[in-house]
Write a protein that holds these residues in place. Structure first.
Motif: not given
Length: 152
Positions: A61-77, A79-86
């Motif tokens: 649920s923190d979703e601190y570091d998320i990596v999405e790998l797609y079938e077409d070979g592209t990706c998205h990495n 971080c969900k901003l929890i507060d300004e210190s992160i």
């Protein structure tokens, strides 16, 4: 007759031995199909040449570091901003799997990361990366290990 039975049994034992030796867990190939999806980091471990070791655990649920790998070979990495210190990031790029190496190329930074896949299953991905940090008074080098859980 005894000679034929002995020959048959010897042949049988040799065949079974060869079959057992030829089966190996090392023959597993990593599958791109398993990699495709959304992965959330649940554990980070870092150890450097000074002996310092850092371990951090995260909940999904923190979703601190998320990596999405797609079938077409592209990706998205990102971080969900929890507060300004992160620290927050949002990178797009492409990914390539070759043998046990996963290469991530992020366009925003023009950086390429090649990591070794330590473990891969339908629900867990553990990768390891080596680093060298020569920006401080002494050069640090070591390894970082990231464990991700797949969510859908």
């Amino acid at each position: 007759m005894k000679k034929h039975v002995f020959t048959f049994m010897t042949f049988f034992v040799v065949c079974m031995t060869l079959m057992m030796v030829s089966c190996s867990d090392d023959d597993k190939e990593l599958s791109e199909e398993i990699l495709v999806g959304k992965w959330v980091m649940i554990r980070y471990e870092c150890e450097d040449n000074t002996g310092d070791k850092e371990i951090k655990k995260y909940s999904i649920s923190d979703e601190y570091d998320i990596v999405e790998l797609y079938e077409d070979g592209t990706c998205h990495n990102y971080c969900k901003l929890i507060d300004e210190s992160i620290y927050h990031w949002d990178n797009y790029g492409k990914w390539i799997l070759k043998d046990d190496k996963l290469t991530l190329l992020y366009w925003g930074f023009g950086e390429e990361y090649e990591v070794q896949i330590i473990e891969l299953s339908s629900s867990l991905l553990t990768i390891e990366d080596s680093f060298i940090d020569d920006k401080g008074p002494e050069t640090l080098f070591g390894t970082e290990t990231f464990t991700y859980q797949k969510i859908d």
